[in-house]
Write an enzyme that holds these catalytic residues in place. Structure first.
Site, mmCIF file in Angstrom:
data_model
loop_
_atom_site.group_PDB
_atom_site.id
_atom_site.type_symbol
_atom_site.label_atom_id
_atom_site.label_comp_id
_atom_site.label_asym_id
_atom_site.label_seq_id
_atom_site.Cartn_x
_atom_site.Cartn_y
_atom_site.Cartn_z
ATOM 1 C CG ASP A 142 -1.790 -1.219 0.936
ATOM 2 O OD1 ASP A 142 -2.667 -1.529 0.170
ATOM 3 O OD2 ASP A 142 -2.577 -1.694 2.670
ATOM 4 C CD GLN A 293 -4.009 -5.544 -5.880
ATOM 5 O OE1 GLN A 293 -4.041 -4.299 -6.407
ATOM 6 N NE2 GLN A 293 -5.003 -5.708 -6.048
#
Length: 400
Positions: A142, A293
């Site tokens: 993130d 991902q």
């Protein structure tokens, strides 16, 4: 002396490289004897479930294979330490097990929640007069940890997402009919990963035509207006959207949360797909990249893997120098040439905090990313790792 290392939070394709960095540095350090791996994060330290890593990582070939293996080889957890003032029993258990195994330094590889553990545990150990050092090694796709320029795992995830979106662009362009393809990308509150799809412009791609982040104001009406505007210019419209973007009706739905209070999110892509079906009526599909991902090591960034190993190594050096309660961080010195240095920061400055995508890199319409962001992203996705293959497929390190 002995040391211990654990992994926590969501997996990435670089977190094992940081483990290798800790392990390699320990091998080079004469005063370090055993290197223990704590199974399933801090839970392993509580339950005394430790593994002597020298018995399972035996050769240079093992280290290289582990370095390029995605996910957390030691397992993970999302365990939140209680406030020591209300319950110190778990801290006593951790201290007891650390002492039992003569562990003088503990390394925790994880994100902002894991730094909460580093901060609390190091403070407790100091309070009881223990000299055991606790160091945090960052990780998260993130890219939302404060203080550090970027995080291990992000560059590889960004490279995978960009490559996947580029392939989606090729796929969507083959038909003569109008279409809209919506790609949902991870990012609960911070849109770094979704924003990174702008790197495709460096290779002369026009898409994604629209990029939406949680940091932006979002409405169904404005989204439909944006899509129609892009349809006037492009036959196949590509939209990149962070999973944390919400429609007004989404805020009324009950949500599940983890131990740190974070929502389990998914579904914005499907919601936007339905909006386009109902109000525009063209061919439309949504694609949720989901867990792929996080752990797609076959197209990982060499820069990311190299830096992840290096930051693990530097963490060991800082603990031996007497530091504790710190997280290792990257400091960027320049974009071109790309140069970083590794420093340490207080774990308390990172614990339970988030770094959001800069507003200065978002356009005024809040539906795209400005070109200045490319200078930040591009160095992080550079280089390719020569992946070990067998029978035409990547080979992964597995604990025996």
């Amino acid at each position: 002396m002995n040391i211990a290392v654990a992994q926590s939070g969501g997996p990435t394709c670089a977190i094992n490289a940081s483990l290798v960095g800790v392990f390699k540095e320990a091998l080079k350090t004469p005063e370090i004897d055993a290197v223990f791996g704590s199974i399933n994060g801090i839970e392993g330290m509580i339950k005394d479930e430790l593994m002597d890593l020298k018995l399972v990582i035996r050769t240079n070939e093992d280290m290289e294979l582990l370095r390029q293996t995605p996910s957390t080889v030691l397992g993970s957890c999302r365990y939140k330490l209680p406030a020591v003032e209300t319950d110190d029993e778990v801290y006593k258990k951790i201290h007891e097990n650390l002492t039992k195994h003569r562990i003088e330094a503990f390394f925790y590889i994880g994100g902002n929640d894991s730094m909460d553990t580093v901060d609390k545990l190091s403070a407790y150990l100091k309070s009881v007069g223990s000299d055991i050092k606790v160091i945090g090694i960052p990780k998260t796709i993130d890219n939302d940890l404060p203080v550090t320029d970027h995080t291990p795992g992000f560059g590889s995830a960004a490279k995978y997402v960009a490559a996947t979106v580029q392939e989606i662009i090729r796929d969507s362009s083959v038909y003569s009919i109008e279409s809209v393809t919506i790609v949902e990308i991870m990012g609960r509150h911070a849109g770094w990963l979704t924003a990174s799809t702008c790197v495709l412009r460096a290779n002369d791609e026009i898409a994604p035509h629209l990029i939406y982040l949680p940091e932006c104001n979002f409405s169904a009406e404005k989204f439909l207006e944006d899509v129609r505007s892009m349809q006037a210019k492009h036959k196949a419209v590509i939209v990149a959207v962070s999973e944390g973007v919400k429609l007004p009706q989404d805020s009324k739905r009950p949500v599940a949360v983890d131990n740190f209070g974070h929502e389990y999110l998914s579904g914005i892509g499907k919601s936007l797909e339905q909006l386009v079906k109902d109000h525009i009526g063209c061919k439309v599909r949504s694609i949720e990249l989901n867990v792929m991902q996080r752990c797609s090591s076959h197209i990982c960034s060499k820069t990311d893997i190299d830096e992840a190993e290096l930051i693990g190594s530097e963490g060991v050096k800082r603990a031996l120098a007497g530091e504790t309660g710190k997280m290792m961080v990257y400091k960027r010195l320049s974009d071109v040439p790309y140069v970083i240095t590794i420093e340490s920061a207080e774990a308390s400055a990172v614990a339970n905090k988030e770094k959001f995508f800069p507003r200065r890199w978002i356009n005024d319409a809040q539906n795209d990313i400005l070109p200045e962001a490319e200078k930040y992203f591009l160095p992080l996705i550079q280089g390719e790792v020569k992946i070990a293959m067998k029978n035409g497929m990547p080979v992964h390190f597995k604990l025996k």
